[in-house]
Motif scaffolding. Structure first.
Motif, PDB file in Angstrom:
ATOM      1  N   PHE A  82       0.350  -1.057  -0.132  1.00  0.00           N
ATOM      2  CA  PHE A  82      -0.073  -0.039   0.090  1.00  0.00           C
ATOM      3  C   PHE A  82       1.008   1.674   0.027  1.00  0.00           C
ATOM      4  CE2 PHE A  82       0.130   2.587   4.296  1.00  0.00           C
ATOM      5  CZ  PHE A  82       1.208   1.433   4.670  1.00  0.00           C
ATOM      6  N   LYS A  83       2.065   1.271   0.364  1.00  0.00           N
ATOM      7  CA  LYS A  83       3.005   2.639   0.769  1.00  0.00           C
ATOM      8  C   LYS A  83       2.826   3.549  -0.201  1.00  0.00           C
ATOM      9  CE  LYS A  83       4.456   1.887   4.602  1.00  0.00           C
ATOM     10  NZ  LYS A  83       4.737   2.933   5.427  1.00  0.00           N
ATOM     11  N   ASN A 132       9.448  -1.469   1.789  1.00  0.00           N
ATOM     12  CA  ASN A 132       8.408  -1.370   1.213  1.00  0.00           C
ATOM     13  C   ASN A 132       8.021   0.834   1.118  1.00  0.00           C
ATOM     14  OD1 ASN A 132       6.975  -4.006   0.890  1.00  0.00           O
ATOM     15  ND2 ASN A 132       5.865  -3.662   2.575  1.00  0.00           N
ATOM     16  N   GLN A 242      -2.686  -3.397  11.472  1.00  0.00           N
ATOM     17  CA  GLN A 242      -0.839  -3.023  12.280  1.00  0.00           C
ATOM     18  C   GLN A 242      -0.033  -2.019  12.358  1.00  0.00           C
ATOM     19  OE1 GLN A 242      -2.319  -4.526   9.772  1.00  0.00           O
ATOM     20  NE2 GLN A 242      -1.315  -4.846   8.233  1.00  0.00           N
ATOM     21  N   ALA A 243       0.254  -1.975  13.439  1.00  0.00           N
ATOM     22  CA  ALA A 243       2.140  -0.578  13.517  1.00  0.00           C
ATOM     23  C   ALA A 243       3.014  -0.940  13.077  1.00  0.00           C
ATOM     24  CB  ALA A 243       1.114  -0.146  14.366  1.00  0.00           C
ATOM     25  N   GLY A 244       3.795   0.310  12.646  1.00  0.00           N
ATOM     26  CA  GLY A 244       5.143   0.454  12.303  1.00  0.00           C
ATOM     27  C   GLY A 244       5.329   1.164  12.892  1.00  0.00           C
ATOM     28  N   VAL A 245       5.163   2.388  12.417  1.00  0.00           N
ATOM     29  CA  VAL A 245       5.463   4.168  13.427  1.00  0.00           C
ATOM     30  C   VAL A 245       3.723   4.370  13.209  1.00  0.00           C
ATOM     31  CG1 VAL A 245       7.714   4.944  12.203  1.00  0.00           C
ATOM     32  CG2 VAL A 245       5.312   4.812  11.129  1.00  0.00           C
ATOM     33  N   GLY A 246       2.946   2.963  12.856  1.00  0.00           N
ATOM     34  CA  GLY A 246       1.660   3.984  13.716  1.00  0.00           C
ATOM     35  C   GLY A 246       0.895   4.828  12.436  1.00  0.00           C
ATOM     36  N   SER A 247       1.347   5.236  11.123  1.00  0.00           N
ATOM     37  CA  SER A 247       1.378   5.659  10.406  1.00  0.00           C
ATOM     38  C   SER A 247      -0.810   6.176   9.755  1.00  0.00           C
ATOM     39  CB  SER A 247       2.071   6.529   9.250  1.00  0.00           C
ATOM     40  OG  SER A 247       2.752   7.275   9.187  1.00  0.00           O
ATOM     41  N   MET A 248      -0.204   4.457   8.750  1.00  0.00           N
ATOM     42  CA  MET A 248      -0.845   4.041   8.595  1.00  0.00           C
ATOM     43  C   MET A 248      -1.998   3.743   9.434  1.00  0.00           C
ATOM     44  SD  MET A 248      -2.589   0.888   7.391  1.00  0.00           S
ATOM     45  CE  MET A 248      -1.708  -0.988   9.054  1.00  0.00           C
ATOM     46  N   GLY A 302       7.811  -4.857   7.952  1.00  0.00           N
ATOM     47  CA  GLY A 302       7.409  -3.300   7.354  1.00  0.00           C
ATOM     48  C   GLY A 302       7.042  -2.888   9.180  1.00  0.00           C
ATOM     49  N   LEU A 303       6.852  -3.409  10.076  1.00  0.00           N
ATOM     50  CA  LEU A 303       6.497  -3.251  11.396  1.00  0.00           C
ATOM     51  C   LEU A 303       7.482  -3.255  12.268  1.00  0.00           C
ATOM     52  CD1 LEU A 303       3.006  -5.424  11.300  1.00  0.00           C
ATOM     53  CD2 LEU A 303       3.173  -3.333  10.174  1.00  0.00           C
ATOM     54  N   SER A 353       4.254  -8.833   7.232  1.00  0.00           N
ATOM     55  CA  SER A 353       3.363  -7.423   7.935  1.00  0.00           C
ATOM     56  C   SER A 353       1.881  -7.542   7.564  1.00  0.00           C
ATOM     57  CB  SER A 353       4.304  -6.335   7.583  1.00  0.00           C
ATOM     58  OG  SER A 353       5.194  -6.224   8.240  1.00  0.00           O
ATOM     59  N   THR A 390      -1.447  -5.396   3.818  1.00  0.00           N
ATOM     60  CA  THR A 390      -0.593  -4.225   3.618  1.00  0.00           C
ATOM     61  C   THR A 390       0.128  -4.563   2.762  1.00  0.00           C
ATOM     62  OG1 THR A 390       0.078  -4.440   5.220  1.00  0.00           O
ATOM     63  CG2 THR A 390      -1.423  -2.884   4.842  1.00  0.00           C
ATOM     64  N   GLU A 391       0.303  -5.906   2.455  1.00  0.00           N
ATOM     65  CA  GLU A 391       1.273  -6.469   1.333  1.00  0.00           C
ATOM     66  C   GLU A 391       1.118  -7.745   1.570  1.00  0.00           C
ATOM     67  OE1 GLU A 391       5.642  -6.521   2.651  1.00  0.00           O
ATOM     68  OE2 GLU A 391       4.634  -7.748   4.447  1.00  0.00           O
TER      69      GLU A 391
HETATM   70  C1  LIG Z   1       3.538  -3.695   4.857  1.00  0.00           C
HETATM   71  C2  LIG Z   1       2.895  -2.850   5.874  1.00  0.00           C
HETATM   72  N1  LIG Z   1       2.625  -3.076   6.778  1.00  0.00           N
HETATM   73  C3  LIG Z   1       1.870  -1.903   6.955  1.00  0.00           C
HETATM   74  C4  LIG Z   1       2.934  -1.455   7.669  1.00  0.00           C
HETATM   75  C5  LIG Z   1       3.229  -0.094   9.189  1.00  0.00           C
HETATM   76  O1  LIG Z   1       2.909   1.287   8.605  1.00  0.00           O
HETATM   77  P1  LIG Z   1       3.714   2.353   9.900  1.00  0.00           P
HETATM   78  O2  LIG Z   1       5.113   2.913   9.581  1.00  0.00           O
HETATM   79  O3  LIG Z   1       2.850   3.326   9.311  1.00  0.00           O
HETATM   80  O4  LIG Z   1       3.011   1.704  10.713  1.00  0.00           O
HETATM   81  C6  LIG Z   1       4.059  -1.015   6.381  1.00  0.00           C
HETATM   82  C7  LIG Z   1       5.421  -0.162   7.220  1.00  0.00           C
HETATM   83  O5  LIG Z   1       6.382   0.294   6.146  1.00  0.00           O
HETATM   84  C8  LIG Z   1       4.201  -2.247   5.628  1.00  0.00           C
HETATM   85  O6  LIG Z   1       5.567  -1.875   4.641  1.00  0.00           O
END
Ligand SMILES: Cc1ncc(COP(=O)(O)O)c(C=O)c1O
Length: 413
Positions: A82-83, A132, A242-248, A302-303, A353, A390-391
């Motif tokens: 989705f990025k 991504n 799901q959250a990495g930095v949480g933007s999505m 990604g997380l 992720s 998301t991927e």
């Molecule tokens: C496939 C996938 N899903 C979810 C996320 C999480 O997004 P965010 O970093 O905005 O929380 C990422 C971030 O790179 C990602 O690549």
């Protein structure tokens, strides 16, 4: 890698306790109206098409929920994640601003015109990525006729690096984690006059990440419309994000809150144990974002982020219901369940992720030890659950090890 094998869940007491006045205002910048320029821009890209919202009725029945729908981002712009929704819109908006234009009526074609290119000149975009986002920046830079330089954390696979280089960008693997790569890209940009296009914010750097989040809102808006078309008499009851930095997660939840209030929606923010900055922040319960330290080693590349985006954190802090962290096998189980669906359900190719939400839902509904938690989340045969894959198989070697060889199972030592 964290050895913890159980799920860790924190109810967001601030949201539950807080009066409407105490809670942050609705994130208006993520509303349909404010994000319309992003949708229009995406629609103007020749490769744009909404990604499918895939109903999985047999799996829903098996798990004991009413409906399960998965947004399949493996088909986004041919980039398998989705990025690009965020990077393409933010980079285009930056270039548009250089031309002195407002975002209304922004189009992909207008940025390609000779006169526009001459006025813009040469821009080098720089970013840090788990894979991504860097691929998305590389793609957008190529399409917009600009240059991109991408830094990846230690341990990034050759496949992820090559996917970025094949789009014409420079890609460098550093001897540090994701958060260190972010700091390096910012330092290099300052020294060389490059433009950072990062999917997280920090003090003094919020405009571009805000545009990135507005770009992600296209995915949420598509999902809302698709759900309304598929199930006209239902509303979503649960969002697994799901959250990495949480933007999505914040962009999607923020869009739902801005459009529908979010009061009757239970949102579950999901992370790997090894990079559980949201869970740590929720547990601290002082309203401030907390950092997860260390190598952030998880199959959910990604997380693997230790520092929350502070703007995203505020939205999640004020509007999310539960923060959950998981062992890696929960994500691997989700990958397998979507790869080998029950008869009658379609297959979704979902990477580590992308699949963790489905993996978590399955654990909550299948495992007796989580019955209490599932009940607390209000999950039952009436629930309409929305997950975002998301991927796709962005790391094909890892994907095959998980699906073909059963790698990363609950029984692994
Ligand atoms: C496939 C996938 N899903 C979810 C996320 C999480 O997004 P965010 O970093 O905005 O929380 C990422 C971030 O790179 C990602 O690549």
């Amino acid at each position: 890698m964290s050895a913890e094998k159980t799920i860790r869940a924190v109810a967001n007491t601030k949201k539950q306790r807080g009066s409407q006045a105490e809670r942050q205002a609705i994130p208006v910048f993520l509303s349909a109206e404010e994000t319309q320029p992003a949708r229009d821009f995406h629609a103007s890209c020749p490769v744009y098409a909404p990604t499918p919202l895939v109903p999985l009725p047999q799996l829903a029945r098996e798990l004991g929920v009413g409906h399960l729908l998965v947004k399949d981002e493996s088909l986004r712009f041919g980039l398998n994640a989705f990025k690009v929704l965020g990077a393409s819109y933010a980079m285009a908006r930056y270039l548009y601003a250089k031309l002195g234009h407002t975002p209304e009526g922004m189009s992909f074609a207008a940025l390609g015109e000779e006169e526009a290119r001459r006025q813009i000149g040469e821009v080098t975009f720089v970013t840090a990525t788990d894979g991504n986002h860097g691929r998305a920046v590389a793609w957008a830079a190529r399409e917009l006729g600009q240059r991109a330089v991408v830094y990846l954390p230690k341990g990034s696979t050759a496949e992820r690096v090559e996917a970025i280089r094949s789009l014409g960008a420079q890609a460098h693997v550093i001897n540090g984690n994701y958060d260190e790569a972010v700091r390096l890209s910012e330092k290099v940009a300052r020294e060389r006059g490059w433009q950072v296009v990062q999917d997280t914010a920090w003090e003094g750097y919020t405009t571009i990440p805000g545009w990135i989040m507005q770009g992600y809102a296209t995915m949420a808006a598509e999902a809302r419309e698709q759900l309304a078309a598929l199930l006209p008499d239902k509303k979503p009851t649960h969002l697994f994000l799901q959250a990495g930095v949480g933007s999505m997660a914040a962009a999607v939840l923020g869009h739902f809150v801005a459009e529908a209030g979010g009061e009757e929606l239970v949102s579950v923010i999901v992370e790997p144990h090894a990079a559980n900055c949201m869970v740590l922040s929720a547990e601290a319960a002082d309203g401030e974002p907390q950092v997860a330290h260390g190598e952030l080693a998880t199959i959910m590349a990604g997380l693997a982020c230790g520092e929350p985006n502070p703007v995203a954190w505020e939205i999640l802090r004020d509007h999310a219901d539960f923060f959950v962290s998981c062992p890696d096998f929960i994500a691997a189980n989700g990958v397998r369940m979507l790869a080998a669906p029950k008869a009658g359900d379609p297959q979704v190719i979902s990477g580590e992720s992308g699949a963790v939400g489905v993996g978590l839902l399955a654990a909550l509904m299948n495992k007796p030890e989580y019955r209490g938690l599932a009940k607390q989340l209000g999950l039952n045969e009436e629930s309409v659950v929305l997950c975002f894959s998301t991927e796709g198989d962005t790391d094909q070697d890892s994907y095959r090890r998980i699906v073909w060889e059963g790698a990363c199972s609950a029984d692994d030592k």
